[in-house]
Design a protein around this motif. Structure first.
Motif, PDB file in Angstrom:
ATOM      1  N   THR A   2       0.847  -1.432   0.101  1.00  0.00           N
ATOM      2  CA  THR A   2      -0.011  -0.188  -0.075  1.00  0.00           C
ATOM      3  C   THR A   2       0.835   1.418  -0.103  1.00  0.00           C
ATOM      4  O   THR A   2       0.242   2.463  -0.439  1.00  0.00           O
ATOM      5  CB  THR A   2      -0.991   0.065   1.232  1.00  0.00           C
ATOM      6  N   ASN A   3       2.222   1.040   0.417  1.00  0.00           N
ATOM      7  CA  ASN A   3       2.849   2.333   0.565  1.00  0.00           C
ATOM      8  C   ASN A   3       3.935   2.678  -0.636  1.00  0.00           C
ATOM      9  O   ASN A   3       4.733   3.343  -0.699  1.00  0.00           O
ATOM     10  CB  ASN A   3       3.766   2.478   1.868  1.00  0.00           C
ATOM     11  N   ALA A   4       3.831   1.322  -1.588  1.00  0.00           N
ATOM     12  CA  ALA A   4       4.762   1.548  -2.923  1.00  0.00           C
ATOM     13  C   ALA A   4       4.299   2.025  -4.191  1.00  0.00           C
ATOM     14  O   ALA A   4       2.855   1.966  -4.207  1.00  0.00           O
ATOM     15  CB  ALA A   4       5.230   0.024  -2.961  1.00  0.00           C
ATOM     16  N   GLU A   5       4.853   2.663  -4.869  1.00  0.00           N
ATOM     17  CA  GLU A   5       4.321   2.874  -6.068  1.00  0.00           C
ATOM     18  C   GLU A   5       4.240   1.868  -6.973  1.00  0.00           C
ATOM     19  O   GLU A   5       5.550   1.240  -7.208  1.00  0.00           O
ATOM     20  CB  GLU A   5       5.262   4.104  -6.633  1.00  0.00           C
ATOM     21  N   VAL A   6       3.233   1.585  -7.625  1.00  0.00           N
ATOM     22  CA  VAL A   6       3.024   0.507  -8.535  1.00  0.00           C
ATOM     23  C   VAL A   6       2.962   1.070 -10.103  1.00  0.00           C
ATOM     24  O   VAL A   6       1.965   1.891 -10.120  1.00  0.00           O
ATOM     25  CB  VAL A   6       2.010  -0.296  -8.129  1.00  0.00           C
ATOM     26  N   VAL A   7       4.140   0.720 -10.920  1.00  0.00           N
ATOM     27  CA  VAL A   7       3.989   1.436 -12.050  1.00  0.00           C
ATOM     28  C   VAL A   7       3.876   0.366 -12.838  1.00  0.00           C
ATOM     29  O   VAL A   7       4.554  -0.631 -13.241  1.00  0.00           O
ATOM     30  CB  VAL A   7       5.325   2.094 -12.431  1.00  0.00           C
ATOM     31  N   SER A   8       2.878   0.345 -13.891  1.00  0.00           N
ATOM     32  CA  SER A   8       2.308  -0.561 -14.914  1.00  0.00           C
ATOM     33  C   SER A   8       2.070  -0.249 -16.383  1.00  0.00           C
ATOM     34  O   SER A   8       1.579   0.883 -16.668  1.00  0.00           O
ATOM     35  CB  SER A   8       0.983  -1.212 -14.530  1.00  0.00           C
ATOM     36  N   LEU A   9       3.123  -0.511 -17.194  1.00  0.00           N
ATOM     37  CA  LEU A   9       3.016  -0.066 -18.697  1.00  0.00           C
ATOM     38  C   LEU A   9       3.253  -1.457 -19.318  1.00  0.00           C
ATOM     39  O   LEU A   9       4.068  -2.293 -18.823  1.00  0.00           O
ATOM     40  CB  LEU A   9       4.558   0.700 -18.911  1.00  0.00           C
ATOM     41  N   SER A  10       2.625  -1.669 -20.363  1.00  0.00           N
ATOM     42  CA  SER A  10       2.670  -2.689 -21.250  1.00  0.00           C
ATOM     43  C   SER A  10       4.125  -2.652 -22.207  1.00  0.00           C
ATOM     44  O   SER A  10       4.531  -1.549 -22.180  1.00  0.00           O
ATOM     45  CB  SER A  10       1.392  -2.678 -22.267  1.00  0.00           C
ATOM     46  N   LYS A  11       4.334  -3.682 -22.732  1.00  0.00           N
ATOM     47  CA  LYS A  11       5.686  -3.583 -23.660  1.00  0.00           C
ATOM     48  C   LYS A  11       5.393  -2.771 -25.014  1.00  0.00           C
ATOM     49  O   LYS A  11       6.321  -2.215 -25.502  1.00  0.00           O
ATOM     50  CB  LYS A  11       6.158  -5.173 -23.936  1.00  0.00           C
ATOM     51  N   LYS A  12       4.089  -2.689 -25.353  1.00  0.00           N
ATOM     52  CA  LYS A  12       3.806  -1.763 -26.519  1.00  0.00           C
ATOM     53  C   LYS A  12       4.049  -0.243 -25.911  1.00  0.00           C
ATOM     54  O   LYS A  12       4.321   0.606 -26.932  1.00  0.00           O
ATOM     55  CB  LYS A  12       2.423  -2.118 -26.807  1.00  0.00           C
ATOM     56  N   GLU A  13       3.658   0.128 -24.853  1.00  0.00           N
ATOM     57  CA  GLU A  13       3.618   1.425 -24.278  1.00  0.00           C
ATOM     58  C   GLU A  13       4.992   1.552 -24.316  1.00  0.00           C
ATOM     59  O   GLU A  13       5.363   2.867 -24.328  1.00  0.00           O
ATOM     60  CB  GLU A  13       2.913   1.562 -22.939  1.00  0.00           C
ATOM     61  N   ARG A  14       5.908   1.070 -23.538  1.00  0.00           N
ATOM     62  CA  ARG A  14       7.401   1.253 -23.398  1.00  0.00           C
ATOM     63  C   ARG A  14       8.183   0.150 -23.231  1.00  0.00           C
ATOM     64  O   ARG A  14       8.299  -0.483 -22.351  1.00  0.00           O
ATOM     65  CB  ARG A  14       7.515   2.124 -22.107  1.00  0.00           C
TER      66      ARG A  14
END
Length: 186
Positions: free
Chosen positions: A95-107
């Motif tokens: 809950t205190n972490a930054e979760v960054v989600s990007l697809s392989k197509k996005e980056r």
């Protein structure tokens, strides 16, 4: 024996950033089976290789729980490859972490470091065309490959095996040394 040894390691695997991804394998009947992997980026320590029959929030949570238990700390940043179940599990578990989600197509290259560890796993026991009799057999192969990756294999990016870099074990040079040390925890 080796899992028991790893569970008795007291020192934390310090890494502010983790990455999570999966490898697809197949059973003899052609059915897909997944190896969810979590890696500590700073040390390149492969925290979890969790085998499951489907990608789901529950299985992603299980992989993150294994990783958390091994690291003995939470990440500040968790990078995932755009898979919704990984992202939701990360938000729920940390809950205190930054979760960054990007697809392989996005980056492309967003989770390149864990993809590199996947290549190492594929060069070893988990090559693509191999069929595994059962999830349990695949889990055993994945664990063996993870032990080699963490404790024996030299990683040029960090200047040693991940276990040496994190100061978990400084004396392991080969499988004999690893088993000898593990027997002390049996």
């Amino acid at each position: 024996l080796l899992r028991n040894f790893e569970n008795h390691i007291d020192s934390p695997i310090i890494s502010n950033q983790w990455q999570m991804d999966e490898i697809c394998q197949r059973l003899p009947n052609g059915k897909k089976i997944w190896v969810l992997t979590v890696s500590a980026i700073d040390s390149r320590y492969l925290l979890a290789t969790h085998v499951c029959l489907k990608r789901s929030i529950k299985n992603s949570l299980e992989a993150l729980s294994i990783a958390r238990d091994r690291a003995k700390m939470d990440p500040k940043v968790l990078r995932v490859d755009g898979l919704t179940s990984h992202e939701k599990a990360g938000l729920k578990k940390f809950t205190n972490a930054e979760v960054v989600s990007l697809s392989k197509k996005e980056r492309f290259g967003f989770i390149a470091l864990i993809e590199r560890s996947h290549r190492t796993l594929r060069d070893g026991a988990l090559y693509k065309r191999r069929r595994f009799r059962s999830p349990e057999v695949l889990q055993a192969y994945a664990d063996i490959q993870r032990f080699e990756y963490n404790f024996i294999r030299f990683n040029n990016a960090v200047g040693g095996a991940p276990a040496q870099v994190t100061r978990i074990c400084l004396t392991i040079k080969d499988w004999h040394d690893l088993f000898f040390l593990a027997l002390q925890y049996a």
